[in-house]
Design a protein around this motif. Structure first.
Motif, PDB file in Angstrom:
ATOM      1  N   PRO A   1       0.810  -1.095   0.005  1.00  0.00           N
ATOM      2  CA  PRO A   1      -0.193   0.044   0.022  1.00  0.00           C
ATOM      3  C   PRO A   1       0.993   1.279   0.012  1.00  0.00           C
ATOM      4  O   PRO A   1       1.907   1.375   0.644  1.00  0.00           O
ATOM      5  N   ARG A   2       0.578   2.387  -0.508  1.00  0.00           N
ATOM      6  CA  ARG A   2       1.152   3.650  -0.836  1.00  0.00           C
ATOM      7  C   ARG A   2       0.839   4.419   0.462  1.00  0.00           C
ATOM      8  O   ARG A   2      -0.330   4.694   0.908  1.00  0.00           O
ATOM      9  N   VAL A   3       1.790   5.077   1.009  1.00  0.00           N
ATOM     10  CA  VAL A   3       1.433   6.037   1.999  1.00  0.00           C
ATOM     11  C   VAL A   3       0.769   7.244   1.502  1.00  0.00           C
ATOM     12  O   VAL A   3       1.359   7.909   0.505  1.00  0.00           O
ATOM     13  N   ARG A   4      -0.167   7.598   2.094  1.00  0.00           N
ATOM     14  CA  ARG A   4      -0.807   8.750   1.936  1.00  0.00           C
ATOM     15  C   ARG A   4      -1.116  10.079   2.744  1.00  0.00           C
ATOM     16  O   ARG A   4      -1.185  11.196   2.306  1.00  0.00           O
ATOM     17  N   LEU A   5      -0.563   9.792   3.956  1.00  0.00           N
ATOM     18  CA  LEU A   5      -0.535  10.752   4.902  1.00  0.00           C
ATOM     19  C   LEU A   5       0.554  10.409   5.860  1.00  0.00           C
ATOM     20  O   LEU A   5       0.926   9.359   6.498  1.00  0.00           O
ATOM     21  N   VAL A   6       1.470  11.786   6.143  1.00  0.00           N
ATOM     22  CA  VAL A   6       2.342  11.465   7.188  1.00  0.00           C
ATOM     23  C   VAL A   6       2.043  12.692   8.451  1.00  0.00           C
ATOM     24  O   VAL A   6       1.472  13.830   8.098  1.00  0.00           O
ATOM     25  N   HIS A  18       9.956  21.235   9.743  1.00  0.00           N
ATOM     26  CA  HIS A  18      10.043  22.052   8.617  1.00  0.00           C
ATOM     27  C   HIS A  18      10.930  21.319   7.393  1.00  0.00           C
ATOM     28  O   HIS A  18      10.134  20.962   6.136  1.00  0.00           O
ATOM     29  N   GLU A  19      11.918  20.757   7.793  1.00  0.00           N
ATOM     30  CA  GLU A  19      12.819  20.235   6.793  1.00  0.00           C
ATOM     31  C   GLU A  19      12.218  18.800   6.183  1.00  0.00           C
ATOM     32  O   GLU A  19      12.433  18.624   5.079  1.00  0.00           O
ATOM     33  N   LEU A  20      11.555  18.125   7.143  1.00  0.00           N
ATOM     34  CA  LEU A  20      11.090  16.889   6.632  1.00  0.00           C
ATOM     35  C   LEU A  20       9.826  17.287   5.960  1.00  0.00           C
ATOM     36  O   LEU A  20       9.968  16.407   5.097  1.00  0.00           O
ATOM     37  N   ILE A  21       9.166  18.168   6.118  1.00  0.00           N
ATOM     38  CA  ILE A  21       8.016  18.461   5.172  1.00  0.00           C
ATOM     39  C   ILE A  21       8.448  18.812   3.825  1.00  0.00           C
ATOM     40  O   ILE A  21       8.077  18.495   2.687  1.00  0.00           O
ATOM     41  N   GLU A  22       9.514  19.747   3.770  1.00  0.00           N
ATOM     42  CA  GLU A  22      10.020  20.057   2.537  1.00  0.00           C
ATOM     43  C   GLU A  22      10.840  18.888   1.674  1.00  0.00           C
ATOM     44  O   GLU A  22      10.423  18.884   0.388  1.00  0.00           O
ATOM     45  N   ALA A  27       9.816  14.991  -2.836  1.00  0.00           N
ATOM     46  CA  ALA A  27       9.926  13.598  -3.429  1.00  0.00           C
ATOM     47  C   ALA A  27       8.195  13.314  -3.735  1.00  0.00           C
ATOM     48  O   ALA A  27       8.246  12.418  -4.691  1.00  0.00           O
ATOM     49  N   ARG A  28       7.434  13.635  -2.966  1.00  0.00           N
ATOM     50  CA  ARG A  28       5.952  13.350  -3.216  1.00  0.00           C
ATOM     51  C   ARG A  28       5.039  14.812  -3.217  1.00  0.00           C
ATOM     52  O   ARG A  28       4.568  14.741  -1.800  1.00  0.00           O
ATOM     53  N   ALA A  29       4.587  15.320  -3.939  1.00  0.00           N
ATOM     54  CA  ALA A  29       3.861  16.599  -3.839  1.00  0.00           C
ATOM     55  C   ALA A  29       2.450  16.213  -3.380  1.00  0.00           C
ATOM     56  O   ALA A  29       1.742  17.084  -2.741  1.00  0.00           O
ATOM     57  N   ASP A  30       2.076  15.051  -3.748  1.00  0.00           N
ATOM     58  CA  ASP A  30       0.630  14.721  -3.433  1.00  0.00           C
ATOM     59  C   ASP A  30       0.524  13.928  -1.973  1.00  0.00           C
ATOM     60  O   ASP A  30      -0.711  13.838  -1.616  1.00  0.00           O
ATOM     61  N   LEU A  31       1.505  14.073  -1.125  1.00  0.00           N
ATOM     62  CA  LEU A  31       1.531  13.363   0.069  1.00  0.00           C
ATOM     63  C   LEU A  31       0.863  14.543   1.119  1.00  0.00           C
ATOM     64  O   LEU A  31       1.200  15.551   0.974  1.00  0.00           O
ATOM     65  N   VAL A  69      -8.450  15.062   6.189  1.00  0.00           N
ATOM     66  CA  VAL A  69      -7.549  15.177   5.089  1.00  0.00           C
ATOM     67  C   VAL A  69      -7.439  14.406   4.191  1.00  0.00           C
ATOM     68  O   VAL A  69      -7.046  14.478   2.761  1.00  0.00           O
ATOM     69  N   LEU A  70      -7.477  12.988   4.351  1.00  0.00           N
ATOM     70  CA  LEU A  70      -7.915  12.050   3.514  1.00  0.00           C
ATOM     71  C   LEU A  70      -9.137  11.966   2.611  1.00  0.00           C
ATOM     72  O   LEU A  70      -9.422  11.104   1.740  1.00  0.00           O
ATOM     73  N   SER A  71     -10.016  12.535   3.251  1.00  0.00           N
ATOM     74  CA  SER A  71     -11.553  12.471   2.250  1.00  0.00           C
ATOM     75  C   SER A  71     -11.474  13.438   1.144  1.00  0.00           C
ATOM     76  O   SER A  71     -10.631  14.350   1.034  1.00  0.00           O
TER      77      SER A  71
END
Length: 71
Positions: A1-6, A18-22, A27-31, A69-71
């Motif tokens: 399964p693909r990760v959709r949320l962090v 901040h750095e983690l989110i950047e 890597a994945r703009a859709d995350l 967020v996921l809906s």
């Protein structure tokens, strides 16, 4: 399964939120990202992530934000 949320805190050892989110967005703009912190007022700055959740946080609030967020 693909990760959709962090879900991340802003203040962490070695790598701040901040750095983690950047890095994640590069890597994945859709995350989807939910940020939580006990220091949102002083840590969030110009962070363009919603939702931002202040700690301490109840399970109900976390679940509601994850669903939104996921809906």
């Amino acid at each position: 399964p693909r990760v959709r949320l962090v879900i991340t805190d802003l203040r962490m050892p070695r790598l701040d939120g901040h750095e983690l989110i950047e890095r994640l967005r590069a890597a994945r703009a859709d995350l989807a990202v939910i940020v939580m912190s006990g220091h949102l007022d002083e840590s969030a700055g110009t962070l363009s992530v919603e939702p931002r959740i202040a700690k301490p946080i109840s399970g109900d609030v976390l679940i509601a934000n994850v669903r939104a967020v996921l809906s």
